[in-house]
Design a protein around this motif. Structure first.
Motif, PDB file in Angstrom:
ATOM      1  N   ILE A 206       0.824  -1.219   0.000  1.00 45.47           N
ATOM      2  CA  ILE A 206       0.000   0.000   0.000  1.00 45.47           C
ATOM      3  C   ILE A 206       0.850   1.256   0.000  1.00 45.47           C
ATOM      4  O   ILE A 206       0.322   2.360  -0.172  1.00 45.47           O
ATOM      5  N   SER A 207       2.174   1.122   0.189  1.00 50.46           N
ATOM      6  CA  SER A 207       3.024   2.325   0.239  1.00 50.46           C
ATOM      7  C   SER A 207       3.241   2.921  -1.142  1.00 50.46           C
ATOM      8  O   SER A 207       3.653   4.071  -1.262  1.00 50.46           O
ATOM      9  N   LYS A 208       2.949   2.148  -2.207  1.00 39.86           N
ATOM     10  CA  LYS A 208       3.257   2.639  -3.559  1.00 39.86           C
ATOM     11  C   LYS A 208       2.386   3.826  -3.952  1.00 39.86           C
ATOM     12  O   LYS A 208       2.740   4.573  -4.861  1.00 39.86           O
ATOM     13  N   PHE A 209       1.233   4.000  -3.287  1.00 37.66           N
ATOM     14  CA  PHE A 209       0.365   5.123  -3.635  1.00 37.66           C
ATOM     15  C   PHE A 209       0.849   6.433  -3.016  1.00 37.66           C
ATOM     16  O   PHE A 209       0.549   7.502  -3.508  1.00 37.66           O
ATOM     17  N   ASN A 210       1.591   6.317  -1.886  1.00 38.77           N
ATOM     18  CA  ASN A 210       2.114   7.510  -1.213  1.00 38.77           C
ATOM     19  C   ASN A 210       3.522   7.202  -0.707  1.00 38.77           C
ATOM     20  O   ASN A 210       3.767   7.170   0.509  1.00 38.77           O
ATOM     21  N   PRO A 211       4.467   6.943  -1.596  1.00 32.00           N
ATOM     22  CA  PRO A 211       5.801   6.482  -1.176  1.00 32.00           C
ATOM     23  C   PRO A 211       6.523   7.449  -0.254  1.00 32.00           C
ATOM     24  O   PRO A 211       7.118   7.050   0.739  1.00 32.00           O
ATOM     25  N   ALA A 212       6.481   8.725  -0.573  1.00 30.32           N
ATOM     26  CA  ALA A 212       7.214   9.700   0.244  1.00 30.32           C
ATOM     27  C   ALA A 212       6.638   9.772   1.651  1.00 30.32           C
ATOM     28  O   ALA A 212       7.382   9.820   2.642  1.00 30.32           O
ATOM     29  N   SER A 213       5.315   9.751   1.750  1.00 30.07           N
ATOM     30  CA  SER A 213       4.666   9.816   3.063  1.00 30.07           C
ATOM     31  C   SER A 213       4.979   8.574   3.883  1.00 30.07           C
ATOM     32  O   SER A 213       5.191   8.653   5.097  1.00 30.07           O
ATOM     33  N   TRP A 214       4.997   7.379   3.234  1.00 30.10           N
ATOM     34  CA  TRP A 214       5.292   6.121   3.962  1.00 30.10           C
ATOM     35  C   TRP A 214       6.729   6.108   4.462  1.00 30.10           C
ATOM     36  O   TRP A 214       6.993   5.725   5.601  1.00 30.10           O
ATOM     37  N   ILE A 215       7.660   6.541   3.641  1.00 31.18           N
ATOM     38  CA  ILE A 215       9.070   6.577   4.054  1.00 31.18           C
ATOM     39  C   ILE A 215       9.236   7.507   5.254  1.00 31.18           C
ATOM     40  O   ILE A 215       9.950   7.201   6.216  1.00 31.18           O
ATOM     41  N   ASP A 216       8.564   8.648   5.203  1.00 35.51           N
ATOM     42  CA  ASP A 216       8.619   9.600   6.306  1.00 35.51           C
ATOM     43  C   ASP A 216       8.051   8.975   7.581  1.00 35.51           C
ATOM     44  O   ASP A 216       8.605   9.131   8.683  1.00 35.51           O
ATOM     45  N   LEU A 217       6.940   8.215   7.443  1.00 38.42           N
ATOM     46  CA  LEU A 217       6.303   7.564   8.588  1.00 38.42           C
ATOM     47  C   LEU A 217       7.249   6.554   9.232  1.00 38.42           C
ATOM     48  O   LEU A 217       7.426   6.524  10.455  1.00 38.42           O
ATOM     49  N   ILE A 218       7.859   5.705   8.429  1.00 38.09           N
ATOM     50  CA  ILE A 218       8.763   4.661   8.946  1.00 38.09           C
ATOM     51  C   ILE A 218       9.976   5.293   9.628  1.00 38.09           C
ATOM     52  O   ILE A 218      10.423   4.841  10.684  1.00 38.09           O
ATOM     53  N   THR A 219      10.492   6.377   9.044  1.00 39.82           N
ATOM     54  CA  THR A 219      11.656   7.060   9.621  1.00 39.82           C
ATOM     55  C   THR A 219      11.337   7.577  11.019  1.00 39.82           C
ATOM     56  O   THR A 219      12.128   7.424  11.958  1.00 39.82           O
ATOM     57  N   ILE A 220      10.162   8.189  11.173  1.00 38.23           N
ATOM     58  CA  ILE A 220       9.765   8.728  12.479  1.00 38.23           C
ATOM     59  C   ILE A 220       9.521   7.595  13.477  1.00 38.23           C
ATOM     60  O   ILE A 220       9.913   7.679  14.644  1.00 38.23           O
ATOM     61  N   LEU A 221       8.888   6.482  13.019  1.00 34.06           N
ATOM     62  CA  LEU A 221       8.625   5.350  13.914  1.00 34.06           C
ATOM     63  C   LEU A 221       9.914   4.766  14.462  1.00 34.06           C
ATOM     64  O   LEU A 221       9.995   4.403  15.648  1.00 34.06           O
ATOM     65  N   LYS A 222      10.913   4.642  13.627  1.00 34.65           N
ATOM     66  CA  LYS A 222      12.182   4.058  14.071  1.00 34.65           C
ATOM     67  C   LYS A 222      12.825   4.901  15.154  1.00 34.65           C
ATOM     68  O   LYS A 222      13.542   4.377  16.012  1.00 34.65           O
ATOM     69  N   GLU A 223      12.581   6.208  15.123  1.00 33.79           N
ATOM     70  CA  GLU A 223      13.186   7.092  16.109  1.00 33.79           C
ATOM     71  C   GLU A 223      12.307   7.247  17.350  1.00 33.79           C
ATOM     72  O   GLU A 223      12.810   7.257  18.474  1.00 33.79           O
ATOM     73  N   GLU A 224      10.991   7.390  17.153  1.00 32.79           N
ATOM     74  CA  GLU A 224      10.112   7.747  18.255  1.00 32.79           C
ATOM     75  C   GLU A 224       9.203   6.605  18.722  1.00 32.79           C
ATOM     76  O   GLU A 224       8.428   6.768  19.658  1.00 32.79           O
ATOM     77  N   LYS A 225       9.224   5.438  18.040  1.00 30.12           N
ATOM     78  CA  LYS A 225       8.471   4.224  18.413  1.00 30.12           C
ATOM     79  C   LYS A 225       6.971   4.353  18.137  1.00 30.12           C
ATOM     80  O   LYS A 225       6.318   3.351  17.865  1.00 30.12           O
TER      81      LYS A 225
END
Length: 849
Positions: A206-225
């Protein structure tokens, strides 16, 4: 084979029997079905279970019997032998019982092969008890099975409850991998994202429809849980944008690696759009204030473009247009596009189109209201665009009316999403405000024209103020309709009549044209002439003329009879006999049934004095001119005669006695000759200077280019000797004395050549410009000579003033003085601009023809 069971017979000696376990209390009186094909074994198990206070509801010896009793008795637990006789063995019967009735099963086994054991493992069972069966093993297995089954039922109920909540939740719940693979989601998630089929979506990325937003989400999760209330715009598979509020947590393994993403999203699109629309409305109102503030500084074209670019921004559009409609409502006039549309469009087009031939972008004119086409490709009345025209996906167009006529249409297009009612409101609001400003401009222009026209009318009517009684007559007519207005009019007239500085009288006008008695006089007449108002009523205007001037009165009266209005000069006499020169304006008219004469007399004593002084000054000037002419005659004849005698005899002495006298005598004789010749030249120059004010010829149209050519021809030898370069721009025709203008050109050009730099070719350029304010030509003569220091700018125009010795430069120093006087006699001015060592520019002006 029957196996004996070890049963403790003495309950009192058993701690387990005396002290009930927690499980035994919890499952006391549980109903148990025993399925055993050996009757002795079944009886032993029954006795053990009853000793444990369990209720044995029945026993069965075959698989089919076990299934039927399970259905009928619904026991809490079944103990079933694996190796039952008959067509259905214990494993098969246990499988059907658990599938059909969800009753827990414990296998009873003495021995079995590996294959049977593997079959047993594939079924849902709650353990097995090996034969021979011990009391403690049976008790532990039964209680454990009952407890575990109870937990399983609670867990299933909890799962069902969770699944129900999960399925019914209005928020979009989801579980996914960090790479974007969807593992699970509820229906709300499918609805929010615009997915149709769960089976097709599960395990898709499902990330292919909003790739930039998904990458940003995963980056924040890895840092802030975890992420709380994250707001963002996303895009559905069909390309439509939607806004969500997301709450997401990360699932990490023992190594701290993110392995799963869980969360829920809430579709916040409507609220976000409402918020953005509200912001845009506030922004629009702020823009209106700025638009009204900026509009006076903008041209119509700039105003249209300014409003259009903001309308495009308010609706998140890419293109916009503003087009006028002709007064006959048949033609559309293409006027303005926004910057992006103008840059993108590569086609040529006409500016005037018949509306009936235009495409559906003019449908708003036909329907008399806004038109929205969100699917332009499939819209009605579409006629297409020429090659190179900007591509159109969707658009809004709105008309602006003045009465029943469309004044212009206003439109935007190519918004990423579909246009809605709010976009229509935005466009219509901007268009309406724009037209208010346009209409206000038109009103201001009309008001300005009306004001100018009114001022013109006021100026034209000021002449009516000269006739005060005419004003009174008009006001009297109006006053007949309104007594109050009449009284106010009389007060105003009386104030004007009596406050006037000039003598104003009103008298009867007789049929013969002669004046009758005075009817009314103003304060000035009483104060200046000395008669009281009562005395005036017994006199006629003829009584006020001085005796020597009365003879001319009949002639004036005859002219007044003919023209009804005359102005003449005469002399009036006061009561004490003082005579006052006056200018009299007389106007005759009908006042009611009477013909009257209104006379305004102005004291012109001071003017007469000024005229006499002017005449005296003119006579003095005439005498001065005569004296100047006589001086010119003396200078040209009488003064030159002695100089010629001195010069002639001195030259004769020089010829006869040269070298007979000593060297000093010869030198002195040379001085006398040179001085007399220089004196003679100065007298001739002075004579020429004095004659400048006298025109050689009448002023006429003179081509200044022809004058320049004559001067160049006259200075030909000097020009060739110095290799001077003379250039010029186009020169005008002027009104001048041809010979005097020739002298000016000659003086300036010869000076430019004379005062050249050593070893440098003289360059002179003549040009002209026009001073529109003064309606005159400005001639300029620039050179590259030695230049003049600023402190000498005035001195060079003074007669006989030189800046250099005769040894350095020849000449009497009168050329520029004569030139300046010639220009001034032509109503012009002459001046110089110069930088010492770099050259000079001489200017003079002449009136345009």
């Amino acid at each position: 084979m029957t196996e004996s069971l070890k049963i403790p017979r003495n309950k009192k000696n058993s701690a387990i029997i005396i002290n009930f376990s927690y499980h035994q209390k919890l499952f006391m009186h549980a109903k148990i079905l025993i399925v055993e094909d050996e009757a002795i074994t079944a009886l032993d198990i029954l006795r053990l279970l009853e000793d444990m206070d369990f209720e044995v509801v029945s026993t069965a010896s075959t698989g089919r019997e076990a299934i039927q009793k399970a259905k009928d008795l619904k026991p809490d637990l079944i103990l079933i032998d694996i190796t039952l006789k008959g067509e259905i063995d214990g494993i098969e019967a246990a499988k059907k019982i658990t599938d059909l009735f969800n009753i827990p099963v414990i296998y009873l086994t003495g021995y079995s092969d590996q294959k049977t054991f593997e079959r047993m493992k594939l079924t849902r069972h709650y353990g097995f008890i090996s034969k021979p069966i011990s009391y403690y093993e049976l008790k532990l297995s039964v209680e454990t099975a009952l407890y575990k089954h109870k937990l399983d039922k609670k867990l299933k109920k909890s799962e069902e409850k969770y699944r129900g909540w999960f399925e019914d939740d209005l928020t979009g719940d989801f579980i996914a991998t960090p790479e974007g693979e969807l593992l699970d989601c509820n229906p709300s998630f499918l609805d929010i994202y615009g997915f149709n089929n769960l089976e097709k979506v599960i395990h898709s990325n499902i990330s292919k429809f909003n790739p930039a937003s998904w990458i940003d989400l995963i980056t924040i999760l890895k840092e802030e849980k975890k992420i709380k209330n994250r707001q963002t715009w996303l895009t559905r598979p069909d390309g439509k944008r939607f806004h969500v509020i997301a709450n997401v947590v990360g699932v990490f393994n023992d190594l701290g690696k993110l392995v799963q993403v869980k969360g829920y999203v809430f579709d916040d699109t409507e609220r976000k759009k409402a918020e953005e629309n509200l912001y845009k409305e506030v922004e629009r109102e702020s823009f209106f204030l700025e638009l009204y503030k900026s509009s006076p500084k903008l041209t119509d074209k700039e105003l249209y473009s300014y409003a259009l670019n903001h309308a495009v921004s308010f609706t998140d559009s890419a293109i916009g247009f503003f087009h006028l409609i002709s007064n006959d409502q048949k033609t559309i006039i293409l006027d303005t596009w926004n910057n992006e549309a103008f840059k993108t469009c590569k086609t040529s087009f006409k500016t005037h189109y018949p509306i009936e031939q235009a495409g559906n972008w003019t449908d708003c004119i036909k329907v008399k209201g806004p038109v929205v086409y969100n699917d332009f490709k499939n819209s009605p009345n579409r006629k297409g665009f020429p090659e190179g025209h900007v591509s159109v996906k969707r658009f809004i167009s709105v008309p602006v009316f003045d009465g029943d006529k469309v004044k212009f249409i206003f439109g935007v297009g190519n918004k990423i999403e579909e246009y809605d009612n709010h976009d229509v409101i935005q466009i219509q609001s901007v268009a309406n405000e724009l037209y208010k400003i346009i209409k206000r401009r038109q009103g201001e222009q009309e008001l300005k024209e009306a004001r100018n026209n009114l001022e013109k009318q006021v100026k034209e009517r000021t002449v009516e103020l000269k006739n005060a009684f005419e004003s009174v007559k008009r006001e009297a007519f109006a006053a007949s309709q309104n007594a109050k207005a009449l009284k106010e009019s009389e007060v105003k007239f009386r104030e004007l009549f009596n406050k006037a500085l000039d003598i104003i009288t009103l008298s009867e006008s007789r049929g013969s044209g002669l004046f009758g008695n005075f009817i009314e006089v103003n304060d000035a007449a009483v104060n200046v002439l000395g008669y009281t108002r009562e005395e005036f009523l017994n006199k006629t205007p003829l009584d006020l003329f001085a005796p020597d001037n009365k003879e001319e009165v009949p002639e004036f009266m005859a002219e007044l009879q003919k023209k009804k209005y005359i102005t003449f000069e005469s002399v009036t006499i006061t009561k004490n006999g003082r005579q006052i020169p006056v200018e009299i304006s007389v106007h005759t008219f009908k006042l009611g049934e009477k013909r009257v004469s209104l006379a305004i007399a102005r004291d012109i004593t001071e003017r007469k004095k000024s005229e006499e002084e002017l005449k005296s000054t003119v006579k003095k000037l005439e005498r001065s001119n005569e004296e100047l002419q006589r001086f010119a005659y003396v200078a040209s004849h009488d003064l030159q005669e002695p100089l010629r005698t001195i010069s002639s005899f001195t030259q004769l002495l020089e010829r006869r006695y040269k070298e007979q006298l000593d060297h000093d005598a010869d030198e002195f004789i040379g001085y006398v000759v040179e001085a007399s010749q220089r004196m003679q030249r100065m007298i001739l120059d002075l004579l020429e200077y004095s004659r400048v004010s006298t025109k050689d010829e009448e002023f006429k149209l003179v081509n200044s280019k022809i004058i320049l050519n004559r001067v160049i021809e006259g200075l030909k030898n000097l020009i060739e000797e110095t290799n001077a370069k003379i250039t010029h721009d186009p020169l005008p025709t002027v009104i001048a004395d041809e010979n005097q203008l020739y002298r000016v050109f000659q003086n300036i050009i010869s000076n430019a050549i004379k005062f050249r730099k050593e070893n440098k070719t003289p360059k002179i350029h003549i040009s002209t410009s026009i001073d529109k304010n003064k309606n005159e030509y400005i001639f300029s003569f620039s050179d590259n000579g030695i230049g003049i220091e600023p402190q000498y700018f005035d001195r060079i125009f003074t007669i006989f003033q030189r800046l250099h010795t005769l040894e350095e430069y020849t000449g009497s120093g009168i050329g520029l003085s004569i030139s300046k006087k010639i220009i001034e006699c032509h109503d012009g001015q002459m001046w110089v601009e110069s930088k010492f060592g770099k050259g000079s520019i001489f200017y003079f002006t002449l009136p345009k023809p």
